[in-house]
Scaffold this active site. Sequence first.
Site, PDB file in Angstrom:
ATOM      1  N   SER A  11       5.416  10.835   4.771  1.00  0.00           N
ATOM      2  CA  SER A  11       4.620   9.699   4.310  1.00  0.00           C
ATOM      3  C   SER A  11       3.188  10.151   4.092  1.00  0.00           C
ATOM      4  CB  SER A  11       4.641   8.579   5.354  1.00  0.00           C
ATOM      5  OG  SER A  11       3.554   7.702   5.103  1.00  0.00           O
ATOM      6  N   HIS A  36       7.106  10.178   0.408  1.00  0.00           N
ATOM      7  CA  HIS A  36       7.160   8.742   0.705  1.00  0.00           C
ATOM      8  C   HIS A  36       5.762   8.159   0.470  1.00  0.00           C
ATOM      9  CE1 HIS A  36       8.833   5.159   2.708  1.00  0.00           C
ATOM     10  NE2 HIS A  36       7.668   5.054   3.332  1.00  0.00           N
ATOM     11  N   ASP A  38       3.453   4.947   0.546  1.00  0.00           N
ATOM     12  CA  ASP A  38       3.314   3.624   1.171  1.00  0.00           C
ATOM     13  C   ASP A  38       2.265   2.761   0.469  1.00  0.00           C
ATOM     14  OD1 ASP A  38       5.139   3.573   3.443  1.00  0.00           O
ATOM     15  OD2 ASP A  38       3.924   5.219   4.232  1.00  0.00           O
ATOM     16  N   MET A  40       0.367  -0.813   0.411  1.00  0.00           N
ATOM     17  CA  MET A  40       0.028  -1.986   1.233  1.00  0.00           C
ATOM     18  C   MET A  40      -1.034  -2.821   0.533  1.00  0.00           C
ATOM     19  SD  MET A  40      -0.191  -0.207   4.950  1.00  0.00           S
ATOM     20  CE  MET A  40       1.009   1.015   5.489  1.00  0.00           C
ATOM     21  N   HIS A  70       7.447   2.866  -1.287  1.00  0.00           N
ATOM     22  CA  HIS A  70       7.743   1.793  -0.327  1.00  0.00           C
ATOM     23  C   HIS A  70       6.696   0.688  -0.528  1.00  0.00           C
ATOM     24  CE1 HIS A  70       7.778   0.599   4.243  1.00  0.00           C
ATOM     25  NE2 HIS A  70       8.169  -0.390   3.462  1.00  0.00           N
ATOM     26  N   MET A  72       4.957  -2.560   0.327  1.00  0.00           N
ATOM     27  CA  MET A  72       4.717  -3.568   1.375  1.00  0.00           C
ATOM     28  C   MET A  72       3.759  -4.566   0.753  1.00  0.00           C
ATOM     29  SD  MET A  72       4.433  -0.866   4.491  1.00  0.00           S
ATOM     30  CE  MET A  72       4.198   0.523   3.375  1.00  0.00           C
ATOM     31  N   MET A 141      13.021  -0.246   9.044  1.00  0.00           N
ATOM     32  CA  MET A 141      11.726   0.031   9.660  1.00  0.00           C
ATOM     33  C   MET A 141      11.908   0.137  11.170  1.00  0.00           C
ATOM     34  SD  MET A 141       9.585   0.241   7.211  1.00  0.00           S
ATOM     35  CE  MET A 141       8.130   0.491   8.246  1.00  0.00           C
ATOM     36  N   ASP A 179      12.059   4.601   8.909  1.00  0.00           N
ATOM     37  CA  ASP A 179      10.611   4.792   8.683  1.00  0.00           C
ATOM     38  C   ASP A 179       9.822   4.204   9.843  1.00  0.00           C
ATOM     39  OD1 ASP A 179       8.051   4.992   7.632  1.00  0.00           O
ATOM     40  OD2 ASP A 179       8.376   3.549   5.995  1.00  0.00           O
TER      41      ASP A 179
HETATM   42  C1  DX5 Z   1       4.345   2.017   7.990  1.00  0.00           C
HETATM   43  C2  DX5 Z   1       4.728   2.933   6.855  1.00  0.00           C
HETATM   44  C3  DX5 Z   1       5.255   4.250   7.312  1.00  0.00           C
HETATM   45  C4  DX5 Z   1       4.266   5.061   8.084  1.00  0.00           C
HETATM   46  C5  DX5 Z   1       4.984   6.092   8.874  1.00  0.00           C
HETATM   47  O1  DX5 Z   1       3.986   0.788   7.481  1.00  0.00           O
HETATM   48  O2  DX5 Z   1       5.721   2.326   6.061  1.00  0.00           O
HETATM   49  O3  DX5 Z   1       5.762   4.991   6.214  1.00  0.00           O
HETATM   50  O4  DX5 Z   1       3.325   5.674   7.295  1.00  0.00           O
HETATM   51  O5  DX5 Z   1       4.044   6.757   9.644  1.00  0.00           O
HETATM   52  P1  DX5 Z   1       4.408   7.396  11.037  1.00  0.00           P
HETATM   53  O6  DX5 Z   1       5.463   8.420  10.787  1.00  0.00           O
HETATM   54  O7  DX5 Z   1       3.118   7.967  11.501  1.00  0.00           O
HETATM   55  O8  DX5 Z   1       4.927   6.281  11.923  1.00  0.00           O
HETATM   56 ZN    ZN Z   2       6.857   3.539   4.558  1.00  0.00          ZN
END
Ligand code: DX5
Ligand code: ZN
Length: 222
Positions: A11, A36, A38, A40, A70, A72, A141, A179
């Site tokens: 990630s 990956h 992310d 947000m 991903h 969110m 998750m 994840d």
């Molecule tokens: C959380 C993300 C994850 C996160 C994982 O909202 O979707 O992908 O970055 O990070 P670690 O491996 O540090 O938990």
């Molecule tokens: Zn993620």
Amino acid sequence: MSDKKYIIAPSILASDFAKLGEEVRDVLDAGADWIHFDVMDNHYVPNLTIGPMVCKALRNYGIKEFIDVHLMIDPVDELAQSFIEAGADLISFHPEASKHIHRSIHAIKDKGCKAGLVYNPATPLHTLESVLEDLDLVLIMSVNPGFGGQSFIHGSIEKIAQVRKMIDALGKDIRLEVDGGINKDTIALASEAGADTFVAGSAIFNTENYEQTISELRSKIV
Ligand code: DX5
Ligand code: ZN
């Protein structure tokens, strides 16, 4: 979907954003399979990260490997299309962030992109029953979404096992991704429960030697 039995997907949330292109290149050269990505929106989750322009910038930088986006975010559909144009290979979203889950999945797939659904620790799996066969990936998750570096929630193990049974019963090529809080200990637990695709942020990017860390993680998969 992928010939590889197990996928390690770092990630980039935990990478150094000031040199993102270099970080992504380094982690792929160190043996990572996917990236990956992310996304947000400070609305669906209490944090704000990166959008389609950054995905496009990675493509322009020369990154050709698989980008696992991903989302969110709420709503899903418009930005999903922007990510397809920006070069995403797979887009997953949270079912509660879309009013019409089936439509959102097919709007992604109709453009030739792969689609996944994501379940939070407290989100029930009932929506999966009607759309599982349309999906390329299910993401469980193992932390609440929004931040990297959180601790693995052990209740997710049972959920992974449940989805593994559903996928096996269907007999389709659907990846099962986990994840959040994945490290050398928890990757073993998640793989034992049936996960085959592992996101890890801080466990990889907070170490000095990505190659050594990725091969150590891989060696713990059971
Ligand atoms: C959380 C993300 C994850 C996160 C994982 O909202 O979707 O992908 O970055 O990070 P670690 O491996 O540090 O938990
Ligand atoms: Zn993620």
